[in-house]
Design a protein around this motif. Structure first.
Motif, PDB file in Angstrom:
ATOM      1  N   PHE A  47      37.644   6.873  -7.151  1.00  0.00           N
ATOM      2  CA  PHE A  47      36.297   6.240  -8.111  1.00  0.00           C
ATOM      3  C   PHE A  47      35.409   7.185  -8.451  1.00  0.00           C
ATOM      4  O   PHE A  47      34.981   8.313  -7.711  1.00  0.00           O
ATOM      5  N   PRO A  48      35.087   7.833  -9.349  1.00  0.00           N
ATOM      6  CA  PRO A  48      34.974   8.725  -9.465  1.00  0.00           C
ATOM      7  C   PRO A  48      32.889   8.614  -9.622  1.00  0.00           C
ATOM      8  O   PRO A  48      32.199   7.484 -10.177  1.00  0.00           O
ATOM      9  N   SER A  49      31.821   9.780  -9.028  1.00  0.00           N
ATOM     10  CA  SER A  49      30.908   9.954  -8.408  1.00  0.00           C
ATOM     11  C   SER A  49      30.168   9.582  -9.753  1.00  0.00           C
ATOM     12  O   SER A  49      28.924   9.238  -9.944  1.00  0.00           O
ATOM     13  N   ASP A  50      30.849  10.056 -11.353  1.00  0.00           N
ATOM     14  CA  ASP A  50      29.526  10.036 -12.716  1.00  0.00           C
ATOM     15  C   ASP A  50      29.559   8.557 -12.796  1.00  0.00           C
ATOM     16  O   ASP A  50      29.498   7.841 -12.984  1.00  0.00           O
ATOM     17  N   ILE A  51      30.668   7.551 -12.647  1.00  0.00           N
ATOM     18  CA  ILE A  51      30.276   6.090 -12.762  1.00  0.00           C
ATOM     19  C   ILE A  51      29.228   5.272 -11.727  1.00  0.00           C
ATOM     20  O   ILE A  51      28.963   4.233 -12.229  1.00  0.00           O
ATOM     21  N   LYS A 109      25.720   6.160 -13.100  1.00  0.00           N
ATOM     22  CA  LYS A 109      25.986   5.080 -14.631  1.00  0.00           C
ATOM     23  C   LYS A 109      26.008   3.356 -13.863  1.00  0.00           C
ATOM     24  O   LYS A 109      24.592   2.834 -14.644  1.00  0.00           O
ATOM     25  N   LEU A 110      26.475   3.284 -12.965  1.00  0.00           N
ATOM     26  CA  LEU A 110      26.486   1.992 -12.565  1.00  0.00           C
ATOM     27  C   LEU A 110      25.133   1.314 -12.264  1.00  0.00           C
ATOM     28  O   LEU A 110      24.432   0.412 -12.359  1.00  0.00           O
ATOM     29  N   LYS A 111      24.411   2.533 -11.252  1.00  0.00           N
ATOM     30  CA  LYS A 111      23.147   2.314 -10.726  1.00  0.00           C
ATOM     31  C   LYS A 111      21.930   2.346 -11.363  1.00  0.00           C
ATOM     32  O   LYS A 111      20.775   1.495 -10.738  1.00  0.00           O
ATOM     33  N   SER A 115      30.268   2.573 -28.248  1.00  0.00           N
ATOM     34  CA  SER A 115      31.961   2.512 -27.136  1.00  0.00           C
ATOM     35  C   SER A 115      31.436   2.621 -25.925  1.00  0.00           C
ATOM     36  O   SER A 115      30.408   3.413 -25.799  1.00  0.00           O
ATOM     37  N   GLY A 116      31.486   1.619 -25.462  1.00  0.00           N
ATOM     38  CA  GLY A 116      31.689   1.173 -24.116  1.00  0.00           C
ATOM     39  C   GLY A 116      30.471   0.521 -23.330  1.00  0.00           C
ATOM     40  O   GLY A 116      29.195   0.301 -24.968  1.00  0.00           O
ATOM     41  N   LEU A 117      29.703   0.581 -22.562  1.00  0.00           N
ATOM     42  CA  LEU A 117      27.899  -0.718 -22.284  1.00  0.00           C
ATOM     43  C   LEU A 117      26.950   0.239 -23.032  1.00  0.00           C
ATOM     44  O   LEU A 117      26.807   1.032 -23.035  1.00  0.00           O
ATOM     45  N   PRO A 118      25.842  -0.468 -23.508  1.00  0.00           N
ATOM     46  CA  PRO A 118      24.392   0.433 -23.708  1.00  0.00           C
ATOM     47  C   PRO A 118      23.561   0.439 -23.002  1.00  0.00           C
ATOM     48  O   PRO A 118      24.260  -0.029 -21.690  1.00  0.00           O
TER      49      PRO A 118
END
Length: 333
Positions: A65-69, A72-74, A299-302
């Motif tokens: 699981f990538p740390s940058d993702i 972003k989720l947090k 592209s991707g989440l807002p």
């Protein structure tokens, strides 16, 4: 004691890879990676309207699981995500292959499915609304699990998975329709399930007929057929049918960058709208339409931003402002 979540999705978290080639297979754009998964987009669609403590989904974190993702989720609120470490498995990944105008999709790793039992004894236990994306057969299993959990009767929002929206799946769908509060395929999926022939662009009358058929086949409360640029057709047992237009129209074509996840986020916004509007389906669809409008702008989440004064914006705009714009537009139709 943690509060009961308003909206939880059983959809998966996926790391999406996007590959773009021409009809001869030549690369026309470098591959990219984005946070993806129908569950993720549904959760964000609800989060646009609700605080993170009222929204939830399970994120299976593989050993890769990538740390940058994770960072972003947090940003959207740590309270949203119930992370389950998967020490022996990779994070679910999928390839979205665009060849000309055709989009292909395939999983690159084994899927880790989520069931209602996974919510027990967690902060996601017994939410008021449950969203799931799957085949009719698997939906039957999910509904059976829900019935087995004492003291829980959530409002169910069912999104049929695209590759199972074929005529041979209709009998299995009919079995579960009386237990589904809101059924929401998109237009192509609805007509395909019902063996209704169509040409592009699909006519409003065909979509209305499909919704009527689903209601006659036993849909419990409402059928909402998501119809792209046409908007959404909403049919309820109590109040009849109504069209609600898309927020971004053909005149706003430059605003529409990528429709990936639009339908999922629509249904997350629908769940949030049902919560905020005390179950008013038509009002909820207005919220759903606004949620989708933010998702298709990139592209991707807002992007979620907040000021020092506590002002929260999505893509530098206010969901409430867009809701008022949409309401005025609908009143003038």
């Amino acid at each position: 004691m943690a509060c009961t979540k308003a909206f939880v999705t059983l959809g998966m978290f996926i790391i999406d890879e996007f590959s773009y080639t021409d009809l001869e297979g030549r690369t026309i754009k470098d591959s990219t990676f984005e946070i993806g998964g129908g569950g993720t987009y549904a959760a964000i669609g609800a989060r646009i309207w609700l605080p993170p403590e009222q929204v939830g989904m399970i994120v299976d974190k593989g050993y890769d699981f990538p740390s940058d993702i994770e960072r972003k989720l947090k940003v959207y609120g740590e309270e949203m995500w119930l992370c389950r470490p998967q020490i022996q498995a990779q994070t679910t990944r999928a390839l979205n292959l665009y060849t000309g105008d055709h989009r292909g999709f395939q999983y690159l790793t084994p899927r880790i499915r989520i069931t209602p039992r996974d919510l027990i004894n967690t902060g996601l236990n017994r939410p008021r609304m449950l969203h799931f994306i799957c085949s009719p057969v698997r939906a039957s299993t999910i509904l059976s699990e829900v019935r087995d959990i004492e003291g829980w009767s959530p409002l169910t929002i069912y999104e049929p998975i695209p590759d199972r929206c074929v005529p041979k799946e209709l009998p299995a769908l009919i079995v579960i329709l009386p237990s589904i509060d809101i059924l929401s395929p998109n237009a192509e999926e609805a007509l395909s399930l019902l063996s209704m022939s169509y040409v592009q662009p699909i006519s409003k009358s065909s979509i209305e007929e499909a919704a009527n058929q689903f209601l006659q086949l036993g849909a419990k409360e409402a059928v909402i057929i998501r119809s792209g640029g046409l908007g959404a057709y909403v049919l309820t047992r109590k109040a009849g049918g109504k069209w609600i237009g898309a927020f971004w129209t053909q005149a706003d074509a430059l605003k529409i960058v990528d429709v990936t996840g639009a339908g999922n986020s629509f249904l997350g916004g629908l769940g949030a709208g049902l919560h905020l509007a005390n179950g008013d389906v038509y009002e909820a669809v207005l919220h759903a339409t606004v949620s989708a409008s933010f998702v298709i702008e990139q592209s991707g989440l807002p992007a979620l931003t907040s000021s020092d004064k506590g002002l929260i914006q999505w893509n530098n705009d206010s969901p409430s402002r867009r809701l008022e714009v949409l309401k005025r537009r609908e009143q003038n139709e």
